[in-house]
Structure formats: C-alpha cells, structure tokens
Enzyme design. Structure first.
Site, mmCIF file in Angstrom:
data_model
loop_
_atom_site.group_PDB
_atom_site.id
_atom_site.type_symbol
_atom_site.label_atom_id
_atom_site.label_comp_id
_atom_site.label_asym_id
_atom_site.label_seq_id
_atom_site.Cartn_x
_atom_site.Cartn_y
_atom_site.Cartn_z
ATOM 1 N N SER A 164 0.857 -1.248 -0.122
ATOM 2 C CA SER A 164 -0.144 -0.105 0.032
ATOM 3 C C SER A 164 0.785 1.267 0.049
ATOM 4 O O SER A 164 2.177 1.046 0.576
ATOM 5 C CB SER A 164 -0.809 -0.009 1.297
ATOM 6 O OG SER A 164 -1.554 1.233 1.361
ATOM 7 N N TYR A 178 -2.276 -0.990 10.550
ATOM 8 C CA TYR A 178 -2.163 -1.195 8.886
ATOM 9 C C TYR A 178 -0.985 -0.514 8.550
ATOM 10 O O TYR A 178 -0.341 -1.105 7.800
ATOM 11 C CB TYR A 178 -3.508 -0.417 8.517
ATOM 12 C CG TYR A 178 -3.801 -0.620 6.764
ATOM 13 C CD1 TYR A 178 -4.515 -1.680 6.623
ATOM 14 C CD2 TYR A 178 -3.000 -0.229 5.828
ATOM 15 C CE1 TYR A 178 -4.664 -1.948 4.988
ATOM 16 C CE2 TYR A 178 -3.388 -0.068 4.632
ATOM 17 C CZ TYR A 178 -4.068 -1.062 4.169
ATOM 18 O OH TYR A 178 -4.273 -1.231 2.871
HETATM 19 N N1 NAD Z 1 -8.493 -0.360 -1.784
HETATM 20 C C1 NAD Z 1 -7.437 0.665 -1.604
HETATM 21 O O1 NAD Z 1 -7.570 1.515 -1.704
HETATM 22 C C2 NAD Z 1 -6.398 -0.245 -1.370
HETATM 23 C C3 NAD Z 1 -5.141 0.595 -1.128
HETATM 24 C C4 NAD Z 1 -3.929 0.040 -0.749
HETATM 25 C C5 NAD Z 1 -3.664 -1.183 -0.517
HETATM 26 N N2 NAD Z 1 -4.907 -1.921 -0.523
HETATM 27 C C6 NAD Z 1 -4.838 -3.330 -0.456
HETATM 28 O O2 NAD Z 1 -5.197 -4.185 -1.338
HETATM 29 C C7 NAD Z 1 -5.512 -5.708 -0.984
HETATM 30 C C8 NAD Z 1 -6.888 -5.936 -1.468
HETATM 31 O O3 NAD Z 1 -7.782 -5.111 -0.994
HETATM 32 P P1 NAD Z 1 -9.040 -4.589 -1.532
HETATM 33 O O4 NAD Z 1 -8.874 -3.080 -1.467
HETATM 34 O O5 NAD Z 1 -9.020 -5.137 -2.841
HETATM 35 O O6 NAD Z 1 -10.251 -5.024 -0.813
HETATM 36 P P2 NAD Z 1 -11.335 -6.100 -0.855
HETATM 37 O O7 NAD Z 1 -11.938 -6.070 0.707
HETATM 38 O O8 NAD Z 1 -12.215 -5.612 -1.982
HETATM 39 O O9 NAD Z 1 -10.511 -7.379 -1.123
HETATM 40 C C9 NAD Z 1 -9.997 -8.161 -0.138
HETATM 41 C C10 NAD Z 1 -10.349 -9.496 -0.364
HETATM 42 O O10 NAD Z 1 -9.477 -10.227 0.793
HETATM 43 C C11 NAD Z 1 -10.362 -11.120 1.460
HETATM 44 N N3 NAD Z 1 -9.884 -11.565 2.816
HETATM 45 C C12 NAD Z 1 -9.959 -10.638 3.872
HETATM 46 N N4 NAD Z 1 -9.391 -11.094 4.651
HETATM 47 C C13 NAD Z 1 -8.854 -12.560 4.358
HETATM 48 C C14 NAD Z 1 -8.296 -13.715 4.989
HETATM 49 N N5 NAD Z 1 -8.163 -13.721 6.378
HETATM 50 N N6 NAD Z 1 -7.946 -14.635 4.275
HETATM 51 C C15 NAD Z 1 -8.579 -14.743 2.906
HETATM 52 N N7 NAD Z 1 -9.122 -13.676 2.392
HETATM 53 C C16 NAD Z 1 -9.140 -12.637 3.081
HETATM 54 C C17 NAD Z 1 -11.663 -10.481 1.366
HETATM 55 O O11 NAD Z 1 -12.597 -11.428 1.611
HETATM 56 C C18 NAD Z 1 -11.875 -9.856 0.032
HETATM 57 O O12 NAD Z 1 -12.502 -10.571 -0.776
HETATM 58 C C19 NAD Z 1 -5.308 -5.466 0.456
HETATM 59 O O13 NAD Z 1 -4.035 -6.166 0.918
HETATM 60 C C20 NAD Z 1 -5.184 -4.040 0.890
HETATM 61 O O14 NAD Z 1 -4.704 -3.607 2.034
HETATM 62 C C21 NAD Z 1 -6.124 -1.781 -1.076
#
Ligand code: NAD
Length: 276
Positions: A164, A178
C-alpha cells in the site's frame, strides 16, 4: 524469446489470495484473461462462489477455494491442491488484506479531520492490532513461504505482494496497525527478493493509493467520497482494480524477469504531493 511473448502468461499456474474481490479480483482477471489458470483463495465463501462461476461462465480457467490466510496449514494444503490441479505454479499474488476502520482521525479528506477516540493509540486494543498483523503481515509471510516451497525446486517464479501507499505514507484514517503491517510486508518483500533472486524467482510489490473496492466495508464506493478524494489526487480521479492490471501482468510475465525487490506505487500521483 520473441518480443511479442514478453507479456505472455498462457498456461501459467497462478494463485491469488483475497482473489474474489476488489484488487485481487482485478489480478485474477488480468492473469486469467491472458491465458493463465488461476486459483482464487478468499475467506468470503459467497464471493468465491459467485466470482468463480462468473469467470468460468466467461470462459476463463479459474477455480476458487474458501480459505482464511491466517490458517497456515490450510494455506499450505490449498497451494498443494492448486499445484496438483493445474500442474505448475508460476505466479503467486499475496493480496488478501483488511482495513480495520477508523484510525486516529475520522475522515479521509478535508482540513477538518476530527480525532476519533476509538482509533487513538491509548485506546487501540490488542485484538485489533493482532488481527491486522495476523492477516496483512503474517498472512503475507505464510503465502510467500508456501510459494517459495513450490517455486524454489523449479528455479522459477513470480511473487507479487499487494502492499500500500501506506507502507511509506501515513494515512491517519486507517491507523497504526495497518501502517506497520504494510511497511513490514514491503521490507519482507525486499528480504525475500534478495534470498530468492539466485533461484530465478522475482518478488515485487504493488502499492496502491486510493482504490474503489470492498475494503473497510466498501467506504470508497461512496461517490461523494470519491469526488472529495479525487480532488487531492494529481490525476483528479480515484483508482479502480482495472488500473492495477497492466502492472500486474508486467510483474507476472517474462517481461519483468530482471526486476526484483521493487515496490511500485500506483496512485495517480497521490504520493507526489499536491498539484491543484
Ligand atoms: N482499496 C484500496 O484503496 C487499497 C489501497 C492500498 C492497498 N490495498 C490492499 O489491497 C489488498 C486488497 O484489498 P481490496 O482493497 O481489494 O479489498 P477487498 O475487501 O475488496 O478485497 C480483499 C479480499 O480479501 C479477502 N480477505 C480478507 N481477509 C482475508 C483472510 N483472512 N483470508 C483470505 N482472504 C481474506 C476479503 O474477503 C476480500 O475478498 C489488501 O491487501 C489491501 O490492504 C487496498
């Protein structure tokens, strides 16, 4: 190799954790649409069922399994099963992650960012801290370890960790655990990249800025919030999972074969500063 094959992932075996939503689903689609055979692992059973069916109906070679990345034994078994079914493991995306909600401020934008007591350090609970570290850092460790066990004997592989912008820039609306987990995952990536380079395994990270997904209860799906955040982004728009796909394909494919240990920020310029 022909230049036209630089981004060819046809026939690759891939695993994406958190693969049934948001950025992970974008990674799954990017790889599968280009001919890879992708196993999605996700704790959300309903999403696994829905997305596996949708993608298979669209002709993509994907399979889904409900799995919690905090269960390291089950994770190892899921990797063994994915390799058994698809016959090889070329790409692993350690992507699953959560945003535990309110940090020490209660809003994402604006000059008035009110402090919120439940996110303040003195009130931060062990449960909350441990849960974020368990999923966003320890889950990445277990996923990458499982990947290495399969890739090292073959002397080939691509590991991509979703970190991130928070690994390098503090976002007070999300909070300390986080920030720490993502910074930890980024430096873990560098350590593992150094260790595995001699085995022709590259390890890199994608560091998104503000993306519209289901994270944190789907708060980013609010159009008013998107508009407000977009004002602070030099490209004047928020990110969507499709914005990650080109970079993911690059890092997964032969084209990036000499790139390792890098965290690539993808944020529409957000981390550069304020433009207008
Ligand atoms: N959305 C943003 O702005 C953003 C920014 C920076 C980083 N991220 C990172 O991107 C990654 C994906 O997040 P996203 O934004 O797509 O969110 P999202 O919630 O849409 O997708 C994340 C997925 O991970 C799954 N998940 C959560 N905990 C889990 C576990 N213990 N075991 C297996 N699966 C699990 C959830 O069920 C979900 O389907 C994460 O690591 C998040 O920290 C997101």
């Amino acid at each position: 190799m022909k230049i036209s094959d630089l981004f060819n992932v046809t026939g690759y075996g891939a695993i994406v954790t958190g693969g049934a939503s948001g950025i992970g689903l974008g990674l799954t689609e990017a790889l599968a649409s280009n001919g890879a055979r992708v196993t999605m692992l996700d704790v959300h059973a309903q999403r696994i069922e829905t997305e596996t069916k949708r993608l298979r109906d669209a002709g993509l070679d994907v399979r889904g399994q409900t799995l919690d990345v905090t269960d390291h034994k089950a994770l190892d078994a899921a990797f063994d099963e994915a390799v058994r079914v698809y016959g090889r493991l070329d790409v692993v995306c350690a992507n699953a992650g959560i945003d535990p909600g309110a940090g020490f401020v209660g809003s994402w934008v604006g000059t008035q960012r009110p402090r919120v007591p439940e996110g303040a350090l003195e009130n931060y609970t062990d449960e909350r801290w441990n849960r974020v570290i368990e999923i966003n850092l320890n889950g990445v460790f277990a996923t990458v370890r499982a990947a290495a066990r399969h890739m090292k004997p073959r002397k080939s592989g691509r590991i991509i960790i979703t970190t991130s912008m928070a690994a390098t820039h503090v976002e007070p609306a999300i909070g300390a655990a986080y920030m720490s987990a993502k910074a930890g995952a980024a430096h873990f990536m560098r350590s593992v990249a150094l260790e595995l380079a001699a085995y022709n395994i590259t390890v890199n990270a994608i560091a998104p800025g503000f993306f519209v997904t289901n994270i944190g209860g789907g708060h980013a799906q609010d159009p008013a919030k998107q508009k407000a955040v977009a004002k602070a982004i030099p490209m004047h728009r928020v990110g969507f999972p499709e914005d990650i796909q080109g970079l993911a394909l690059f890092l997964a494919s032969p084209g990036s074969g000499y790139v390792t240990g890098r965290e690539i920020i993808i944020d529409g310029g957000l981390s550069l500063g304020t433009a207008d």
